[in-house]
Design a protein around this motif. Sequence first.
Motif, PDB file in Angstrom:
ATOM      1  N   ASN A  96     -27.254  33.288 -19.140  1.00  0.00           N
ATOM      2  CA  ASN A  96     -25.887  33.943 -19.087  1.00  0.00           C
ATOM      3  C   ASN A  96     -25.470  34.181 -17.717  1.00  0.00           C
ATOM      4  O   ASN A  96     -24.271  34.286 -17.402  1.00  0.00           O
ATOM      5  N   PRO A 102     -21.333  32.635 -19.062  1.00  0.00           N
ATOM      6  CA  PRO A 102     -21.092  33.896 -19.595  1.00  0.00           C
ATOM      7  C   PRO A 102     -20.258  33.695 -21.102  1.00  0.00           C
ATOM      8  O   PRO A 102     -20.615  34.516 -21.907  1.00  0.00           O
ATOM      9  N   LEU A 119     -31.042  40.320 -22.871  1.00  0.00           N
ATOM     10  CA  LEU A 119     -29.768  40.478 -22.072  1.00  0.00           C
ATOM     11  C   LEU A 119     -29.630  41.560 -21.654  1.00  0.00           C
ATOM     12  O   LEU A 119     -28.711  42.009 -20.661  1.00  0.00           O
TER      13      LEU A 119
END
Lengths: 134, 202
Positions: free
Chosen positions: A74, A96, A130
């Motif tokens: 990410n 992303p 995340l």
Amino acid sequence: MKRSSNILGGLLVLLAVLYAACDIKTYEHGEILYENFCANCHMEDGTGLPGIIPPLAGADYIGLYPEKLPCIINQGIKGELVVNGRTYNTEMAGIPQLTEFEITNIINYINTAWGNDFEIVKHLDVRKALEECE
Amino acid sequence: MKYLVVILVALTAFASCEQPSHTLPILGEREVINGDTVYHTIPDFSFVNQDSQVVTNATFAGKVYVADFFFISCPTICPKTTKQMLRLYEHFQNEDGVLLLAHTVDPKRDTVAALKHYAHNLGVEGSKWHFVTGDQDEIYEIADDYFSIAMEDPEAPGGYDHSGRFILVDENRHIRSFCDGTDPADVDRFMKDIESLLNEKK
């Protein structure tokens, strides 16, 4: 009676095959994403480019820091890191636009491709990782 | 006129008989000037490599070399082509007659120091593989020279997109072969071409 149990058995086998096929599908999705987003650098066979881009196939790093993978994908990663005894220091940009589901599928593809045998991750593990990225 | 064509065809056939079977063609445009065929030739150039040494045509005198174009921060095909160049580097490690010439197309960022760092990380030492930088316009111009032959072949994989190609140049600065540097199988074929070019000299 015998005959219907045969049919039942056959159906069960069929179901099992279909189920297995569905399971593989997840990683097939991961494979396509891997080819689109990662293979340019890490190569289709996961070997990377020695000294410049670390490998994912047989990479001790993945076994050591499995929780880092979602954040690496990410947000990217930079600074020195050591993979299989070789030091790397090239920046990887994050990607992303990949969703939690996509990241999960990519990781599971990596964790099982090219002879890798790392643990399968679940979508909720990825979400949690995340949330905790630095 | 008709006779001339016939003679030319006959001569060509004769000439091709004379050649050993594996001779690579000379690629690119050609002109006949005063009866002599003038082949497409790589012009003079001068760049600087990862060790701050000036690299010119003289660096490759009496050798054959493979040229390509890349840049360090390239996120698309460069890691693949560099990996294939690394294969050539390893394959021809002990063959002094073969050199490699990688031009950066991003000379602003790919300074001598950056190229040195890159080559060192790759494990490349010595003076077989030159990573060069220089004036951006000069690099782009010489790229057109190397790729002019690749452009003639729209059927080639990648078509007119010349990026990622490896170009084989002989000791007379003529282009003798090229391949798609992202395709390991095409690079295998290219390696054989390099070997037959070396044999030609023997």
